[in-house]
Design an enzyme around this catalytic site. Sequence first.
Site, PDB file in Angstrom:
ATOM      1  N   SER A   1     -48.477  18.713  30.176  1.00  0.00           N
ATOM      2  CA  SER A   1     -47.678  17.656  29.327  1.00  0.00           C
ATOM      3  C   SER A   1     -46.156  17.801  29.232  1.00  0.00           C
ATOM      4  O   SER A   1     -45.814  18.934  28.728  1.00  0.00           O
ATOM      5  CB  SER A   1     -48.304  17.779  27.834  1.00  0.00           C
ATOM      6  OG  SER A   1     -47.421  16.777  27.230  1.00  0.00           O
ATOM      7  N   HIS A  35     -49.000  14.765  32.695  1.00  0.00           N
ATOM      8  CA  HIS A  35     -49.399  14.143  31.603  1.00  0.00           C
ATOM      9  C   HIS A  35     -48.116  13.649  30.922  1.00  0.00           C
ATOM     10  O   HIS A  35     -47.394  14.482  30.356  1.00  0.00           O
ATOM     11  CB  HIS A  35     -50.251  15.067  30.679  1.00  0.00           C
ATOM     12  CG  HIS A  35     -50.986  14.391  29.618  1.00  0.00           C
ATOM     13  ND1 HIS A  35     -52.107  13.537  29.309  1.00  0.00           N
ATOM     14  CD2 HIS A  35     -50.415  14.342  28.094  1.00  0.00           C
ATOM     15  CE1 HIS A  35     -52.199  13.061  28.317  1.00  0.00           C
ATOM     16  NE2 HIS A  35     -51.209  13.303  27.562  1.00  0.00           N
ATOM     17  N   ASP A  53     -46.519  11.508  27.556  1.00  0.00           N
ATOM     18  CA  ASP A  53     -46.996  11.072  26.265  1.00  0.00           C
ATOM     19  C   ASP A  53     -45.948  10.250  25.730  1.00  0.00           C
ATOM     20  O   ASP A  53     -44.624  10.623  25.513  1.00  0.00           O
ATOM     21  CB  ASP A  53     -47.012  12.449  25.185  1.00  0.00           C
ATOM     22  CG  ASP A  53     -48.012  13.085  25.590  1.00  0.00           C
ATOM     23  OD1 ASP A  53     -49.057  12.856  25.504  1.00  0.00           O
ATOM     24  OD2 ASP A  53     -47.916  14.412  25.898  1.00  0.00           O
ATOM     25  N   HIS A  83     -50.300   8.646  28.717  1.00  0.00           N
ATOM     26  CA  HIS A  83     -50.901   8.405  27.382  1.00  0.00           C
ATOM     27  C   HIS A  83     -50.321   7.642  26.331  1.00  0.00           C
ATOM     28  O   HIS A  83     -49.075   8.151  25.907  1.00  0.00           O
ATOM     29  CB  HIS A  83     -51.231  10.086  26.832  1.00  0.00           C
ATOM     30  CG  HIS A  83     -51.965  10.119  25.591  1.00  0.00           C
ATOM     31  ND1 HIS A  83     -51.923  11.154  24.711  1.00  0.00           N
ATOM     32  CD2 HIS A  83     -52.481   9.182  24.709  1.00  0.00           C
ATOM     33  CE1 HIS A  83     -52.500  11.183  23.671  1.00  0.00           C
ATOM     34  NE2 HIS A  83     -52.920   9.921  23.683  1.00  0.00           N
ATOM     35  N   MET A 125     -49.524   6.431  23.062  1.00  0.00           N
ATOM     36  CA  MET A 125     -49.660   6.613  21.635  1.00  0.00           C
ATOM     37  C   MET A 125     -48.728   5.560  20.831  1.00  0.00           C
ATOM     38  O   MET A 125     -47.639   5.664  20.302  1.00  0.00           O
ATOM     39  CB  MET A 125     -49.389   7.869  21.020  1.00  0.00           C
ATOM     40  CG  MET A 125     -50.478   9.005  21.528  1.00  0.00           C
ATOM     41  SD  MET A 125     -49.871  10.491  21.441  1.00  0.00           S
ATOM     42  CE  MET A 125     -49.143  10.791  22.928  1.00  0.00           C
ATOM     43  N   MET A 130     -58.868  13.643  21.867  1.00  0.00           N
ATOM     44  CA  MET A 130     -57.588  14.231  21.026  1.00  0.00           C
ATOM     45  C   MET A 130     -58.162  15.687  20.263  1.00  0.00           C
ATOM     46  O   MET A 130     -58.925  15.302  19.440  1.00  0.00           O
ATOM     47  CB  MET A 130     -57.138  13.362  20.068  1.00  0.00           C
ATOM     48  CG  MET A 130     -56.420  12.227  20.875  1.00  0.00           C
ATOM     49  SD  MET A 130     -55.153  12.608  22.147  1.00  0.00           S
ATOM     50  CE  MET A 130     -53.876  13.744  21.263  1.00  0.00           C
ATOM     51  N   ASP A 151     -56.980  16.928  25.056  1.00  0.00           N
ATOM     52  CA  ASP A 151     -55.395  17.122  24.768  1.00  0.00           C
ATOM     53  C   ASP A 151     -55.187  17.508  23.380  1.00  0.00           C
ATOM     54  O   ASP A 151     -55.477  16.877  22.371  1.00  0.00           O
ATOM     55  CB  ASP A 151     -55.008  15.490  24.867  1.00  0.00           C
ATOM     56  CG  ASP A 151     -53.635  15.352  24.872  1.00  0.00           C
ATOM     57  OD1 ASP A 151     -52.942  16.381  25.054  1.00  0.00           O
ATOM     58  OD2 ASP A 151     -52.951  14.183  25.046  1.00  0.00           O
TER      59      ASP A 151
HETATM   60  C1  DX5 Z   1     -49.951  15.125  21.235  1.00  0.00           C
HETATM   61  C2  DX5 Z   1     -49.962  14.784  22.910  1.00  0.00           C
HETATM   62  C3  DX5 Z   1     -50.266  16.126  23.511  1.00  0.00           C
HETATM   63  C4  DX5 Z   1     -49.295  17.039  23.685  1.00  0.00           C
HETATM   64  C5  DX5 Z   1     -50.105  18.427  23.818  1.00  0.00           C
HETATM   65  O1  DX5 Z   1     -49.950  14.013  20.767  1.00  0.00           O
HETATM   66  O2  DX5 Z   1     -50.861  13.760  23.294  1.00  0.00           O
HETATM   67  O3  DX5 Z   1     -50.256  15.657  24.960  1.00  0.00           O
HETATM   68  O4  DX5 Z   1     -48.174  17.130  24.478  1.00  0.00           O
HETATM   69  O5  DX5 Z   1     -49.461  19.478  23.614  1.00  0.00           O
HETATM   70  P1  DX5 Z   1     -49.938  20.779  23.362  1.00  0.00           P
HETATM   71  O6  DX5 Z   1     -50.759  21.275  24.562  1.00  0.00           O
HETATM   72  O7  DX5 Z   1     -48.766  21.739  22.980  1.00  0.00           O
HETATM   73  O8  DX5 Z   1     -50.804  20.824  22.326  1.00  0.00           O
HETATM   74 ZN    ZN Z   2     -51.222  13.396  25.192  1.00  0.00          ZN
END
Ligand code: DX5
Ligand code: ZN
Length: 231
Positions: free
Chosen positions: A23, A48, A50, A81, A83, A152, A190
């Site tokens: 990510s 990935h 976000d 992804h 959100m 998640m 994730d």
């Molecule tokens: C959180 C994101 C993740 C995040 C994961 O809302 O969807 O993709 O970047 O980060 P780490 O691996 O640091 O938990």
């Molecule tokens: Zn994510």
Amino acid sequence: MALFCLKKWTFVQINPMAIIAPSLLAANFLELGNACTMLNESEAEWFHLDVMDGSFVPNISYGLPIIEQIKKTTTKVLDVHLMIVAPEKYIVDFKKAGADILTVHYEACPHLHSTLQLIKAQGMKAGVALNPHTPVSFLKDIIKDIDVVCIMSVNPGFGGQKFIEHTYEKVIELKQMITDANANTLIEIDGGVTADNASKLVKAGADVLVAGTTVFKAADPKAMIVTLKNC
Ligand code: DX5
Ligand code: ZN
């Protein structure tokens, strides 16, 4: 590139190891080009990305212009992804920006089946992300329509959070659901993925591991990607 031809999407078990999806949220945004170069040279198959809107989640990250630029740096899979609220409004825009997989949240889509069809109509793979409180059983009736379920394992919005242990049970239940339906859905995890929990996640049935902090804060990110892959 071994992209969509990995694992079940070709119905051939070419590579039994997990797909690693670093990510970029955890990268230094002033050095984003270098981060992309590093990932291109690594064994990571997916990027990935976000996208946060400050409404569905309490944080704002980056959006279409950044993804457009990242697309120019790589031939690897862009796993976007979303959100955001009302993601169906932006499906064409994210296709144009270069998304290969577009994942929407179950909790943001009152007409999820329709949204998945719209994503596929644009030639993208369709993903559904589940917040930690959302049962995997809610996907039972449409599992065959989903290319990737993103479980998640933290509450969405921020990197660097602690992994929620209940995730393992969700992975096992989802894997059974996919098997029972004879579906080709990949299971992606994730949030809070580390070298310590990766192996247990893959054994439970995970196909794709997203890792932000674990990769980008590692002394040797490329070596960490190999470690996660070989877990
Ligand atoms: C959180 C994101 C993740 C995040 C994961 O809302 O969807 O993709 O970047 O980060 P780490 O691996 O640091 O938990
Ligand atoms: Zn994510």
